[in-house]
Motif scaffolding. Structure first.
Motif, mmCIF file in Angstrom:
data_model
loop_
_atom_site.group_PDB
_atom_site.id
_atom_site.type_symbol
_atom_site.label_atom_id
_atom_site.label_comp_id
_atom_site.label_asym_id
_atom_site.label_seq_id
_atom_site.Cartn_x
_atom_site.Cartn_y
_atom_site.Cartn_z
ATOM 1 N N SER A 204 0.834 -1.207 0.000
ATOM 2 C CA SER A 204 0.000 0.000 0.000
ATOM 3 C C SER A 204 0.869 1.257 0.000
ATOM 4 O O SER A 204 2.033 1.229 0.409
ATOM 5 C CB SER A 204 -0.912 0.016 1.223
ATOM 6 N N ASP A 205 0.290 2.352 -0.460
ATOM 7 C CA ASP A 205 0.889 3.676 -0.308
ATOM 8 C C ASP A 205 0.269 4.439 0.858
ATOM 9 O O ASP A 205 0.668 5.572 1.132
ATOM 10 C CB ASP A 205 0.684 4.497 -1.587
ATOM 11 N N TYR A 206 -0.694 3.814 1.538
ATOM 12 C CA TYR A 206 -1.498 4.535 2.520
ATOM 13 C C TYR A 206 -1.554 3.782 3.853
ATOM 14 O O TYR A 206 -2.446 2.950 4.076
ATOM 15 C CB TYR A 206 -2.919 4.735 1.987
ATOM 16 N N PRO A 207 -0.632 4.043 4.779
ATOM 17 C CA PRO A 207 -0.679 3.373 6.084
ATOM 18 C C PRO A 207 -1.992 3.587 6.819
ATOM 19 O O PRO A 207 -2.480 2.693 7.510
ATOM 20 C CB PRO A 207 0.496 4.013 6.840
ATOM 21 N N GLN A 208 -2.565 4.798 6.683
ATOM 22 C CA GLN A 208 -3.823 5.074 7.378
ATOM 23 C C GLN A 208 -4.951 4.176 6.873
ATOM 24 O O GLN A 208 -5.820 3.743 7.652
ATOM 25 C CB GLN A 208 -4.191 6.558 7.242
ATOM 26 N N GLU A 209 -4.949 3.879 5.582
ATOM 27 C CA GLU A 209 -5.985 3.004 5.039
ATOM 28 C C GLU A 209 -5.797 1.580 5.535
ATOM 29 O O GLU A 209 -6.773 0.877 5.841
ATOM 30 C CB GLU A 209 -5.959 3.036 3.506
ATOM 31 N N PHE A 210 -4.530 1.155 5.653
ATOM 32 C CA PHE A 210 -4.273 -0.193 6.151
ATOM 33 C C PHE A 210 -4.723 -0.344 7.603
ATOM 34 O O PHE A 210 -5.329 -1.351 7.977
ATOM 35 C CB PHE A 210 -2.782 -0.525 6.026
ATOM 36 N N VAL A 211 -4.438 0.663 8.440
ATOM 37 C CA VAL A 211 -4.872 0.618 9.840
ATOM 38 C C VAL A 211 -6.399 0.504 9.924
ATOM 39 O O VAL A 211 -6.940 -0.295 10.702
ATOM 40 C CB VAL A 211 -4.383 1.861 10.604
ATOM 41 N N ASP A 212 -7.103 1.270 9.106
ATOM 42 C CA ASP A 212 -8.568 1.222 9.126
ATOM 43 C C ASP A 212 -9.088 -0.123 8.631
ATOM 44 O O ASP A 212 -10.097 -0.628 9.130
ATOM 45 C CB ASP A 212 -9.140 2.350 8.264
ATOM 46 N N LEU A 213 -8.392 -0.712 7.642
ATOM 47 C CA LEU A 213 -8.785 -2.034 7.155
ATOM 48 C C LEU A 213 -8.660 -3.080 8.252
ATOM 49 O O LEU A 213 -9.604 -3.844 8.504
ATOM 50 C CB LEU A 213 -7.904 -2.427 5.967
#
Length: 248
Positions: A204-213
């Protein structure tokens, strides 16, 4: 596609699958601080030797070997590992060759390996029915600027469930993941070849999206059947030269 009602193969007596698959190796390294006390000129010489050895494993291989290598830094985001080499090949013995090349460098005398995982790609029995699920038989890694990795083990109770019950839970799991388009999920299998059952990695390019996932997946029913999913690693995509510059 129908749910696999005989995952153990005891009823249908399916023949073993001997098709060529990709093996994966997640090799983590930690630098001895003694290296940083060497003269700068010697450090530079040892770094160059190591970088050349790391690059040669992929560069000198025949195309049919299917070797792929990606490099990641953990400097500043993990205390017990400094960098990781993600290797992929069709022959698990290629990982022995890769490590042998590194071991023959002088910098290897200053490195330890706190973690080293191997796994294998195979088609998931749960996602075959989902169009565009992205869980194919071959993996092209390293698309994102970050890679999030963890070994994963299911409880024994998971395997006691009926195939239909497991499929229902995985359908919920997949549906919950669907909105997170910026995270590419790679699941590989370690049954019998390493301590864990799966290695899960997320490009991913988006750590925040991974945390939310991951937060959302904690509320799915399948999460009740997780025995362990640690340690977890946040890896930052870097070239080998950039990694070595970060180390000393």
């Amino acid at each position: 596609m129908m749910v696999d009602l005989d995952p153990s193969g005891q009823v249908t007596q399916r023949e073993p699958d001997r098709a060529k698959r990709q093996f994966l190796n997640y090799a983590f390294f930690r630098l001895d601080p003694a290296f940083r006390r060497l003269p700068r000129e010697e450090q530079a010489e040892l770094k160059a030797e190591f970088a050349a050895a790391a690059a040669s494993w992929e560069a000198e291989a025949p195309r049919e070997a299917g070797r792929i290598q990606r490099s990641y830094s953990l400097v500043g985001v993990r205390g017990d590992a400094d960098f990781m080499l993600w290797r992929i090949a069709f022959d698990v013995r290629d990982f022995t060759e890769a490590q042998g090349r590194l071991n023959r460098t002088r910098l290897a005398g200053y490195l330890t390996q706190p973690y080293n995982f191997i796994s294998m790609q195979k088609r998931s029995q749960y996602v075959n029915r989902v169009e565009g699920s992205g869980h194919g038989l071959e993996l092209l890694p390293g698309e994102g600027q970050f890679l999030f990795i963890y070994p994963f083990v299911k409880t024994r109770a998971w395997y006691d469930l009926t195939p239909l019950a497991r499929q229902g839970m995985m359908d919920e799991h997949i549906h919950a993941s669907t909105p997170f388009k910026g995270v590419r999920i790679n699941t590989s299998y370690s049954y019998g070849i390493d301590d864990q059952e799966f290695i899960v990695s997320f490009d991913s390019d988006y750590p925040q999206e991974f945390v939310d996932l991951v937060h959302r997946l904690r509320y799915t029913e399948a999460s009740n059947y997780t025995l362990s999913d640690t340690p977890m690693f946040t890896c930052v995509k870097r070239t080998v030269d950039e990694i070595l510059a970060d180390l000393a």
